[in-house]
Design an enzyme around this catalytic site. Sequence first.
Site, PDB file in Angstrom:
ATOM      1  N   GLY A 226       0.877  -1.454   0.051  1.00 60.39           N
ATOM      2  CA  GLY A 226       0.232   0.025  -0.155  1.00 60.39           C
ATOM      3  C   GLY A 226       0.846   1.308  -0.006  1.00 60.39           C
ATOM      4  O   GLY A 226       0.355   2.295  -0.113  1.00 60.39           O
ATOM      5  N   GLY A 262       3.530  -3.472  -3.729  1.00 61.17           N
ATOM      6  CA  GLY A 262       3.514  -3.609  -5.201  1.00 61.17           C
ATOM      7  C   GLY A 262       3.951  -2.247  -5.936  1.00 61.17           C
ATOM      8  O   GLY A 262       5.016  -2.167  -6.312  1.00 61.17           O
ATOM      9  N   ARG A 263       2.917  -1.474  -5.862  1.00 60.68           N
ATOM     10  CA  ARG A 263       3.181  -0.284  -6.507  1.00 60.68           C
ATOM     11  C   ARG A 263       4.330   0.652  -6.377  1.00 60.68           C
ATOM     12  O   ARG A 263       4.910   1.139  -7.109  1.00 60.68           O
ATOM     13  CB  ARG A 263       1.913   0.570  -6.012  1.00 60.68           C
ATOM     14  CG  ARG A 263       1.920   2.022  -6.876  1.00 60.68           C
ATOM     15  CD  ARG A 263       0.709   2.986  -6.450  1.00 60.68           C
ATOM     16  NE  ARG A 263      -0.454   2.055  -5.852  1.00 60.68           N
ATOM     17  CZ  ARG A 263      -1.742   1.953  -6.612  1.00 60.68           C
ATOM     18  NH1 ARG A 263      -1.691   2.536  -7.763  1.00 60.68           N
ATOM     19  NH2 ARG A 263      -2.394   1.342  -6.084  1.00 60.68           N
ATOM     20  N   ARG A 299      -6.495   2.126 -15.716  1.00 56.78           N
ATOM     21  CA  ARG A 299      -6.587   3.102 -14.230  1.00 56.78           C
ATOM     22  C   ARG A 299      -7.154   4.055 -14.495  1.00 56.78           C
ATOM     23  O   ARG A 299      -8.058   4.511 -13.788  1.00 56.78           O
ATOM     24  CB  ARG A 299      -5.004   3.005 -13.784  1.00 56.78           C
ATOM     25  CG  ARG A 299      -4.314   1.631 -13.067  1.00 56.78           C
ATOM     26  CD  ARG A 299      -3.140   2.076 -12.371  1.00 56.78           C
ATOM     27  NE  ARG A 299      -3.438   2.486 -11.452  1.00 56.78           N
ATOM     28  CZ  ARG A 299      -3.398   3.729 -10.778  1.00 56.78           C
ATOM     29  NH1 ARG A 299      -2.917   4.622 -11.482  1.00 56.78           N
ATOM     30  NH2 ARG A 299      -3.546   4.291  -9.508  1.00 56.78           N
ATOM     31  N   TYR A 303     -10.272   3.824 -12.180  1.00 56.13           N
ATOM     32  CA  TYR A 303     -10.316   4.747 -10.941  1.00 56.13           C
ATOM     33  C   TYR A 303     -10.346   6.109 -11.315  1.00 56.13           C
ATOM     34  O   TYR A 303     -10.126   6.977 -10.220  1.00 56.13           O
ATOM     35  CB  TYR A 303      -9.053   4.369 -10.106  1.00 56.13           C
ATOM     36  CG  TYR A 303      -8.521   2.887 -10.052  1.00 56.13           C
ATOM     37  CD1 TYR A 303      -9.505   2.333  -9.184  1.00 56.13           C
ATOM     38  CD2 TYR A 303      -7.464   2.509 -10.342  1.00 56.13           C
ATOM     39  CE1 TYR A 303      -9.406   0.949  -8.838  1.00 56.13           C
ATOM     40  CE2 TYR A 303      -7.002   1.076 -10.159  1.00 56.13           C
ATOM     41  CZ  TYR A 303      -8.001   0.423  -9.084  1.00 56.13           C
ATOM     42  OH  TYR A 303      -7.589  -0.855  -8.960  1.00 56.13           O
ATOM     43  N   CYS A 331     -14.223   1.507 -28.387  1.00 59.47           N
ATOM     44  CA  CYS A 331     -15.522   1.889 -28.571  1.00 59.47           C
ATOM     45  C   CYS A 331     -16.329   2.175 -27.094  1.00 59.47           C
ATOM     46  O   CYS A 331     -17.390   1.459 -26.768  1.00 59.47           O
ATOM     47  CB  CYS A 331     -16.763   1.171 -29.348  1.00 59.47           C
ATOM     48  SG  CYS A 331     -15.689   0.681 -30.849  1.00 59.47           S
ATOM     49  N   GLU A 332     -15.601   3.128 -26.214  1.00 59.51           N
ATOM     50  CA  GLU A 332     -16.338   3.356 -24.862  1.00 59.51           C
ATOM     51  C   GLU A 332     -16.010   4.798 -24.565  1.00 59.51           C
ATOM     52  O   GLU A 332     -14.893   5.209 -24.963  1.00 59.51           O
ATOM     53  CB  GLU A 332     -15.596   2.351 -23.854  1.00 59.51           C
ATOM     54  CG  GLU A 332     -15.827   0.723 -23.995  1.00 59.51           C
ATOM     55  CD  GLU A 332     -17.138   0.608 -23.298  1.00 59.51           C
ATOM     56  OE1 GLU A 332     -17.587   1.300 -22.700  1.00 59.51           O
ATOM     57  OE2 GLU A 332     -17.376  -0.682 -23.562  1.00 59.51           O
ATOM     58  N   TYR A 360       0.170  -2.089 -11.966  1.00 52.81           N
ATOM     59  CA  TYR A 360      -1.304  -2.126 -12.315  1.00 52.81           C
ATOM     60  C   TYR A 360      -1.758  -1.564 -13.964  1.00 52.81           C
ATOM     61  O   TYR A 360      -2.561  -0.978 -14.064  1.00 52.81           O
ATOM     62  CB  TYR A 360      -2.385  -1.479 -11.397  1.00 52.81           C
ATOM     63  CG  TYR A 360      -1.793  -2.001 -10.080  1.00 52.81           C
ATOM     64  CD1 TYR A 360      -2.338  -3.160  -9.555  1.00 52.81           C
ATOM     65  CD2 TYR A 360      -1.339  -1.127  -9.127  1.00 52.81           C
ATOM     66  CE1 TYR A 360      -2.169  -3.796  -8.225  1.00 52.81           C
ATOM     67  CE2 TYR A 360      -1.090  -1.621  -7.728  1.00 52.81           C
ATOM     68  CZ  TYR A 360      -1.255  -3.152  -7.387  1.00 52.81           C
ATOM     69  OH  TYR A 360      -1.121  -3.792  -6.191  1.00 52.81           O
TER      70      TYR A 360
HETATM   71  C1  LIG Z   1      -2.737  -5.173  -3.685  1.00 50.42           C
HETATM   72  C2  LIG Z   1      -2.207  -5.840  -2.606  1.00 50.42           C
HETATM   73  C3  LIG Z   1      -1.021  -5.508  -1.972  1.00 50.42           C
HETATM   74  C4  LIG Z   1       0.003  -4.571  -2.760  1.00 50.42           C
HETATM   75  O1  LIG Z   1      -0.642  -3.273  -2.894  1.00 50.42           O
HETATM   76  P1  LIG Z   1       0.236  -1.928  -3.303  1.00 50.42           P
HETATM   77  O2  LIG Z   1      -0.703  -0.978  -3.273  1.00 50.42           O
HETATM   78  O3  LIG Z   1       0.591  -2.209  -4.638  1.00 50.42           O
HETATM   79  O4  LIG Z   1       1.459  -1.879  -2.638  1.00 50.42           O
HETATM   80  C5  LIG Z   1      -0.415  -5.996  -1.111  1.00 50.42           C
HETATM   81  N1  LIG Z   1      -1.095  -6.808  -0.197  1.00 50.42           N
HETATM   82  C6  LIG Z   1      -2.548  -7.324  -0.460  1.00 50.42           C
HETATM   83  C7  LIG Z   1      -3.076  -8.288   0.427  1.00 50.42           C
HETATM   84  C8  LIG Z   1      -2.977  -6.669  -1.430  1.00 50.42           C
HETATM   85  O5  LIG Z   1      -4.216  -6.856  -1.807  1.00 50.42           O
END
Ligand SMILES: *Cc1c(COP(=O)(O)O)cnc(C)c1O
Length: 408
Positions: A226, A262-263, A299, A303, A331-332, A360
């Site tokens: 996150g 991740g991000r 995205r 979002y 086509c959206e 993502y």
């Molecule tokens: C999506 C997710 C992550 C990664 O989230 P980021 O915002 O990309 O860091 C980590 N743990 C869980 C359980 C997730 O669902």
Amino acid sequence: MQIDFEEWARRYGTPLYVYDFDRIRENYTRLKEAFSGQKSLIAYAVKANSNLSVIAHLGKLGAGADCVSIGEVLRARAAGIAPYRIIFSGVGKRDEEIRQALEEEILLLNLESEAEMKRVEAVARELGKEARISIRVNPNVDPQTHPYISTGLHENKFGVEIDMAKRMYIYAKNSQWLDPVGIHFHIGSQLTELEPIREAAGMVADLVRSLAAIGVEIRFFDVGGGLGIVYRDENPIDVKAYADVITEAVRGLDLTIVCEPGRFLVGDAGWLVTRVLYEKRNGDKRFVIVDAAMNDLLRPSLYNAYHRIEALFDGEERGEATPAEVVGPICESGDWLGKEVLLPETKPGDLLLIHSAGAYGFTMASNYNTRGRAAEVACEEGRCRLIRDRESFEDQIRLEQAHLEERG
Ligand SMILES: *Cc1c(COP(=O)(O)O)cnc(C)c1O
């Protein structure tokens, strides 16, 4: 590193994803070092970008993998991540996925409901294996992020309440087939505030202490992912402050901190390169139509997310930059990549660079409108290489073709 986007667009065509592996390494190292002095495992959230070369690159740096489907677990394995560094999370797992995960001997399965725990227990019993598990606690903390990517409130489908978690741990401890070794929370994505993390980590650490008092020894303290990045003008969390808040919360406990970004690891290390097809005007509104679309980068449509778009051509003699909506050919009406983007007049073939598309981006790509998915390129230490071929029309129809012939 300086990447010659023109060169790679010419060589491999557009739309094209380009990743800077040096930047990924820097991001990883920065986070890992923030946790120095504490046992830690950075388990890369594979869903952010699951290209095998990206996972392998992080794996070589020492990262594990946080997976949300058996497909991701198998990808992590195929990319060389050791089983004992793999976590399998997610609100719903099929028996077959649970069985495969147990057979792969991964570090742990992260559980999100009592019903799921019972399924894991049943599958483990059938296999005669003890399943290492963690439980995802929903601390009911508002992460102050976009509601679509908030996950730590009771109104979200994720995790279980603290009282329920306690009951589950006691059940697991008494089960011959379950070994509760971890605890987990993940309150949302693109977090830019430290307070909700401090609050959630404190609550979950208190739960660890009360579990220890009843004989449940937690070894892995998984703080989820996150960590936010800069898309426009966000003030991202300082990773050292982040690590300190967590370290502080678990003071006195003998735990390995698991973190699942991740991000943060890949988001700012990727770009989507696209070519202008042409411009049009509807009344006063200016549209720049490009060859990338929502099927390549979802995205913005999904979002309402902002991605900076930069002109890769010399706009000097093209006159003043004016606002334009950058749209794809799908086509959206939702098929847009940028709104109010300040661009000089464009010509067919001009390149545009869409920033912060490393997370993502490709993983959310689809074949909508029978568009093949983009090719992917990795750049590292001054050299770039293809890490995924452009998807061809034949690739797309392969699973249907035989059935068409069957019918005659
Ligand atoms: C999506 C997710 C992550 C990664 O989230 P980021 O915002 O990309 O860091 C980590 N743990 C869980 C359980 C997730 O669902």
